[in-house]
Scaffold this active site. Structure first.
Site, PDB file in Angstrom:
ATOM      1  N   HIS A 153       1.333  11.168 -21.715  1.00  0.00           N
ATOM      2  CA  HIS A 153       1.004  11.280 -23.137  1.00  0.00           C
ATOM      3  C   HIS A 153       2.263  11.544 -23.959  1.00  0.00           C
ATOM      4  CE1 HIS A 153       1.097  15.454 -21.772  1.00  0.00           C
ATOM      5  NE2 HIS A 153       1.266  15.828 -23.031  1.00  0.00           N
TER       6      HIS A 153
ATOM      7  N   ASP B 175       3.042  13.741 -27.370  1.00  0.00           N
ATOM      8  CA  ASP B 175       2.351  14.833 -28.051  1.00  0.00           C
ATOM      9  C   ASP B 175       1.825  14.429 -29.427  1.00  0.00           C
ATOM     10  OD1 ASP B 175       2.638  16.708 -26.022  1.00  0.00           O
ATOM     11  OD2 ASP B 175       4.551  17.460 -26.795  1.00  0.00           O
TER      12      ASP B 175
ATOM     13  N   HIS C 141       5.333  12.126 -21.478  1.00  0.00           N
ATOM     14  CA  HIS C 141       5.564  13.076 -20.396  1.00  0.00           C
ATOM     15  C   HIS C 141       4.268  13.364 -19.662  1.00  0.00           C
ATOM     16  CE1 HIS C 141       4.909  15.407 -24.097  1.00  0.00           C
ATOM     17  NE2 HIS C 141       4.347  16.346 -23.334  1.00  0.00           N
TER      18      HIS C 141
ATOM     19  N   ARG D  30       5.727  26.711 -25.491  1.00  0.00           N
ATOM     20  CA  ARG D  30       6.131  25.447 -26.110  1.00  0.00           C
ATOM     21  C   ARG D  30       6.147  25.566 -27.626  1.00  0.00           C
ATOM     22  NH1 ARG D  30       2.544  20.191 -25.356  1.00  0.00           N
ATOM     23  NH2 ARG D  30       1.593  20.931 -27.276  1.00  0.00           N
TER      24      ARG D  30
END
Length: 210
Positions: free
Chosen positions: A28, A30, A184, A199
């Site tokens: 995917h 983000d 990623h 994150r």
């Protein structure tokens, strides 16, 4: 969807003991369901399993440049729909009243929208594939059957090993990536061990093709 670090609310906590993070175990990019998907992201390892939990990244630029010229010509100018609920389905993220309210609010704020299938990087000017299995649901200008076939081809092509790297985390490692031209995958191979990552997501701009 995810909890935050209390003293720094811009930082999300990805903790397998608190939240089901299976949605990260898929290739995917983000938040492509946003009008301005993230420019980049910073990820830091806080608690790691004894084995597993690697992260892979794939270059959308390398994937685009490896396409044949006829395929590049087909894809240029096409757009694709991206949807929040593809990776955040109700049955996994609405199991308590609090979670359901949060999910419904996120869904309301993020209706389906479209981005170019081929994205031009705003700094380098290089072109990149900009569809991903996590959020892309269809190519708008094609029929349903054509869209399904082309997307399956692009999802598989974009994540070929020769376009990827694999990172084996150590405590307090920090990864910083350009979300505009990469995908990623967080490898989910360590259960029932626990993994905690922090994150921060960096605000982005509107994808375009030129």
């Amino acid at each position: 969807i995810y909890p935050n670090v209390p003293e720094q609310p811009e930082v999300l906590i990805l903790d397998t003991a608190q939240t089901d993070v299976r949605d990260n175990a898929i290739w995917h990019t983000d938040v492509t369901f946003l009008p301005t998907p993230a420019l980049g992201a910073v990820l830091s390892a806080k608690l790691l399993p004894a084995y597993g939990g690697d992260t892979l990244w794939a270059s959308g630029i390398a994937a685009y440049e490896a396409l044949s010229e006829p395929m590049k010509n087909l894809l240029q100018g096409l757009t694709a729909t991206h949807e929040f609920i593809k990776s955040f389905p109700l049955e996994r993220f609405g199991n308590t009243p609090q979670d359901l309210a949060r999910w419904e609010e996120a869904k309301r704020k993020n209706p389906p929208l479209s981005h170019p299938v081929i994205r031009t990087h705003p700094v380098s000017g290089r072109k990149s594939l900009f569809v991903n299995e996590g959020f892309t649901t269809r190519i708008n200008e094609l029929s349903d059957s054509e869209s399904e076939v082309i997307l399956k081809l692009l999802f598989a092509h974009a994540t070929r090993p020769e376009f990827t790297i694999r990172w084996r985390w150590q405590i307090n490692d920090v990864a910083f990536w350009d979300n505009r031209v990469t995908q990623h995958y967080a490898v989910d191979d360590y259960r029932p061990q626990r993994r905690v990552m922090h994150r921060a997501t960096i605000l982005g701009d509107v994808p375009f093709f030129r």
